[in-house]
Design a protein around this motif. Structure first.
Motif, PDB file in Angstrom:
ATOM      1  N   SER A   4      -8.326  23.078  21.025  1.00 36.21           N
ATOM      2  CA  SER A   4      -7.535  22.204  21.903  1.00 36.21           C
ATOM      3  C   SER A   4      -7.160  20.894  21.221  1.00 36.21           C
ATOM      4  N   TYR A   7      -3.374  20.454  20.240  1.00 40.18           N
ATOM      5  CA  TYR A   7      -2.315  20.054  21.166  1.00 40.18           C
ATOM      6  C   TYR A   7      -2.569  18.722  21.855  1.00 40.18           C
ATOM      7  N   LYS A   8      -3.756  18.179  21.736  1.00 43.90           N
ATOM      8  CA  LYS A   8      -4.045  16.912  22.409  1.00 43.90           C
ATOM      9  C   LYS A   8      -3.114  15.791  21.955  1.00 43.90           C
ATOM     10  N   LEU A  11       0.110  15.962  23.981  1.00 43.00           N
ATOM     11  CA  LEU A  11       0.032  15.979  25.440  1.00 43.00           C
ATOM     12  C   LEU A  11       1.084  15.081  26.091  1.00 43.00           C
ATOM     13  N   THR A  31      -0.395  21.068  35.150  1.00 46.41           N
ATOM     14  CA  THR A  31      -1.347  21.943  34.447  1.00 46.41           C
ATOM     15  C   THR A  31      -0.969  23.412  34.610  1.00 46.41           C
ATOM     16  N   ILE A  44      -4.521  22.578  30.123  1.00 44.54           N
ATOM     17  CA  ILE A  44      -4.740  21.136  30.160  1.00 44.54           C
ATOM     18  C   ILE A  44      -5.770  20.831  31.241  1.00 44.54           C
ATOM     19  N   ALA A  48      -8.117  15.387  30.588  1.00 45.56           N
ATOM     20  CA  ALA A  48      -7.118  15.004  29.588  1.00 45.56           C
ATOM     21  C   ALA A  48      -5.824  14.553  30.260  1.00 45.56           C
ATOM     22  N   LEU A  49      -5.440  15.242  31.331  1.00 49.35           N
ATOM     23  CA  LEU A  49      -4.155  14.985  31.968  1.00 49.35           C
ATOM     24  C   LEU A  49      -4.080  13.623  32.646  1.00 49.35           C
TER      25      LEU A  49
END
Length: 111
Positions: A4, A7-8, A11, A31, A44, A48-49
């Motif tokens: 992950s 892709y962080k 985001l 998400t 997601i 994180a979101l």
């Protein structure tokens, strides 16, 4: 996607891109849309979101509209004018990054 961390860093761009295509979305909807579009490859988390959404709002890129839905308050996020401009910039930046990575991953060596 097993890592992950890959892709962080994208985001913010993912959120901005989705909101450029949809007039407004709420967190869970974002998400689920990412999960749907990537056939479950990207998931997601709320952890994180929501910090990313709050930062985008603080930076003036998102407006928030609160609505009562089924006796609950739901926050809908939408791009500001500044957010629309930043979306174009972030997408160009990501495209250049992907092109650079393609060169590194698939070099055409000449001798």
């Amino acid at each position: 996607m097993s890592n992950s961390k890959l892709y962080k860093g994208s985001l913010t761009t993912i959120i901005l891109r989705l909101l450029s295509e949809h007039p407004k979305m709420y967190g869970y909807e974002i998400t689920q849309k990412v999960k749907e579009l990537t056939d479950g490859e990207l998931k997601i988390t709320e952890g994180a979101l929501y910090p990313a959404l709050h930062k985008l709002e603080a930076d003036g890129l998102l407006d928030v509209e609160v609505r009562r839905v089924d006796n609950r308050l739901r926050k809908y996020y939408k791009l500001t004018e500044k957010g629309t401009k930043e979306t174009a910039s972030k997408l160009n930046e990501l495209e250049r990054y992907i092109e650079t990575m393609q060169v590194l991953l698939n070099p055409k060596w000449t001798t």
